[in-house]
Scaffold this motif. Sequence first.
Motif: not given
Length: 489
Positions: A316, A414, A417, A421-422, A425, A482
């Motif tokens: 990620s 995203r 995660k 940003s993860g 969210d 989102r």
Amino acid sequence: RKDSRYPVAMRKWRSVLGVCALSWVASPLVGQSPSQEVLQLLDYSEAKVRLEAAMDLAQRGNLMDAWLFKNMKKGTPERQRALLLAASLRDTPEFWKALSQAAGRRTRSDSKKPFALLLYGMLHPEAGKEIREDLERASNSYERLCLLQGLLCQAQQVPPDALLNSLKKEKSPEVLATAQLILALQETSGLTFDLASAAGLSSAAFASLLPNSAPVPAEAWNQEGLRIPQAWEFAARRSPARAAKEWKRLPLAGEGIARVFALRELTAPEQAKSFLWFQSHLRDADGLAWLWGLLPELGLTWPLPKLAVFSRAEASAILLYAVKDFEAAQTIAILRLPAARAHVLKSPESPLDSWPAAAILALAGQREDLTFLQGVLGKASPAERQRFHPLWLLASRKLPPGIPRENYLFGLARELKSGVSGFLDQQSWLFAGFFLLKGTEVAEFTPALQLPSFPLHPPLAHPLSDALFEDILALLQAPIYRWNLPTPR
């Protein structure tokens, strides 16, 4: 950059298709009605079931459009809200017009209006562009709050000066704090938050997590009787900087997992050592994804890869890094190819389970891996094709560079995660829930919303037991809610 969900050209093309589809299904020989089972689910007692039925109805395609258009205003308030959601997800000019009317200025304030305003802010392609006119749609501060919480999903298209000018007479701290967070998502500098209110402190905490943002002043955290969820404070509190020995004593469990963001308050040499410490002590998958996502933000040196060990969290972070520096991320991905190749070969019957490893193959862009991706596409199901065709485009370097590629890579990161940003969210539904639902009956039965000292009581024009609030909670917890986070640079 203004809409990371769909390129503008794609949105226009889908709208054109929608116009053609709606005119086609108008024929009684072609249009269809939902089954009796679906109709029952639209009136089901649980809001999540109603929401899932609405999303399923939207996915049925244009054959249901004629029925949907005819029945949007019929049935119970619960069914009408579900059908409004289904219509909003159809993404056609006729249904956008219907949503705009439902959220309209002259629409009476019934149990559908706040839900319509939330949907309008979230999804309507014109929402927020004329913010003064949009705010006039609302009949009270709670409805304005619904609109603005929806606009967090399309923050980049709200003109900042017009937003501030439109709220000069606003007295609700929740409305003002939401507007400030919209500006923070636009990377506006010099924002002033009301740190004496839970609403303002919450918005300031979230805004401070964004790259290159100012920390919340230390004195704001010690106000008597003013508390926000611990995870938000753990993630945002970084001034004054704590010694490593202080936060190493704190548990890395539950809300304490957000302490991985303490990395941001350390000096560069301490950050590298502390990253390794967190990596060896964390057992939570989300926490590891947040931790690894800090590497590209902080500019830390990447650890050497562990042979034959594939890490989703590391993948990620590599995808997130590729948004900012594609070539450097490609080099890092090439070093991880042995582990990624081994991982995708472990589950040849279910390639969807190994797509993060396939994304590393695509980023590395080696010829033999392109052959593997072509093989997957050759026998792919519709879901597999939807996932792997863009990866094949990335691997073959046919995905357009610039904003389309950046948005695609950021979306993958995203989804896994990664980093700030993860975290945002994961927490965004809770943030909106405190603002929109505190004091309602549904909040009393939602453990995450039961922070006793959170003093947010928006003026509600509806009974606190109204099923409207159940539908709002279900919508906030759905993937379609989102926020429009700024793309890393």
